[in-house]
Design an enzyme around this catalytic site. Sequence first.
Site: not given
Length: 552
Positions: A188, A295, A331, A430, A453-454, A464, A501
Amino acid sequence: MITLKGKGVVSGTAIGRLFFYRRTHAAVKKHLIANPEQETARFWEAQKRAVDQLQELYDNALPTVGQASAMIFHIHQMMLEDLDFTDAVIRIVQEERMNVEYAVSKTAAQLASMFTAMDDPYMQERAADVRDVSQRILQILMNTQNKIQLPEEPVILAAKDLIPSETVQLDPKKVLAFVTSEGSANSHTAILARNMDIPAIVGAGPHLQKGFHGASTAVDGFTGEVFLYPDTGTIRRIQQKQDEYEAHRRALQEHVGKPNVTLDGQTIQILANINGNANLHSVLENDAEGIGLFRSESIFLERDAFPTEEEQYQLYRSVVEAMEGRPVVIRTMDIGADKTPDYFHLPKEENPALGYRAIRICLDRTDIFKTQLRAICRAAALGHVSLLLPMVSSVWEVQAARKIVREVVEELERENIPHAADVQLGVMIETPAAALISDRLAEYADFFSIGTNDLTQYLLAIDRQNHRIEPYYNPHHPAVLRAIWMVVQNARKHGVKVGICGELAGDLAMTATFLAMGIDSLSVAPPLILPLRSQVRQTDVGKLREDILSAL
Ligand code: PEP
Ligand code: MG
């Protein structure tokens, strides 16, 4: 000149003084405890984790700095397990019934002053080791979040690593670039830096040390190189690179105001990812069609206590107003895993990425969730706002969240507070579960946003955050692409819009694939909007579609 090589995670260069940041010591509070056994168990657990951390540090340092230098980590391990130290801590907990943080800090202070009082300079220096070791345990016990106090003059920030709560606080005007000795490209921290448009390098190695604090430094975020005490030739080369990069960015301005349409007439929406309202100017300058991912956990990470409904409302309002009717997808807070504000008092977990986080916290701590939803529904009265739920894995979670949204709307109605009653509810795809049941989720969601990403992390079973296994973190893996394609087809069958996203959205090598799939929107860090638009405008999907889809 000393050259260090890491991984460039955000493009751009910088020249300036190095500011080395180390986490500061947290203030330890003293209080009586009810259950000494439980408190003692907390100490053993923290001690074990500290020993494990030191072992990892030793293992990592050994090949690069050699045994003599790496040995310090073993010495710290021995200090942690030293009976004089542990007995003294446990005595304070058991006999004085004091909290373990206080016990550790008192014992460390006594030991450190004992070393300082010795005649032998070698023994005097051991006081610093005692402080280091106790600080390690205290940070584990207190789950410490830190604030970075930067000087007025802009600097190149260096650190061992930065956690998201530290990164979100960075003022891009004061940070020319940042460099960490550890850290992963998919963390992140790297993503936040990208959204903030701060050139960044991670994994520059253990030679990046606080001894370089104040050094003149040049950073090349394209190649991942850090030049300490750069010579004039290097400075000139870096400056030239920056000039070229800025010229390239200026050239991209020709795409401002142009539609995101391919050569064969297919359109796609290009939206921006943001962490807060600090870089809205960049969203507007880069001509985003809206915000695809706000976020919202950032407001929780920046603070030492829960933000009030009013504070959240003012933040969301500022974003919604700046976007002047363009869509804003907020989100709901994705707290947990690596984003753990102290005041949430989250339990320590063996596998935090699989643990108590995101929607799971929201559905449990409905008080916190409702406060956020109230603020969002109020801000939604001022523009075009949608909600997005992170880390969904089951239909019931969406149903439960929707019920809470309804309750919040009813409350606001009863209280006569202006709000939007029809805020759309999107679901992040995700987790592998969400992808596999996307046909069912599509019946309950107003739209999908794929968090690659997830999704990559969970599909490939690759942490990650862990830079050691970074080569395995491959968002182009067929499993990830097939999952995306499956979600798109399921969404399409149910008439649900689907966007991406995660960071893959801005990967220009994937643009043709996403267009071929018929993805509705891509949401990316603001500096990536115009390069993406340019890519879309150069693509002829018609010719490629069949080949791309059959290769998935
Ligand atoms: C994702 O997982 O792709 C995503 C967009 O969310 P985050 O990176 O904040 O976990
Ligand atoms: Mg995610």
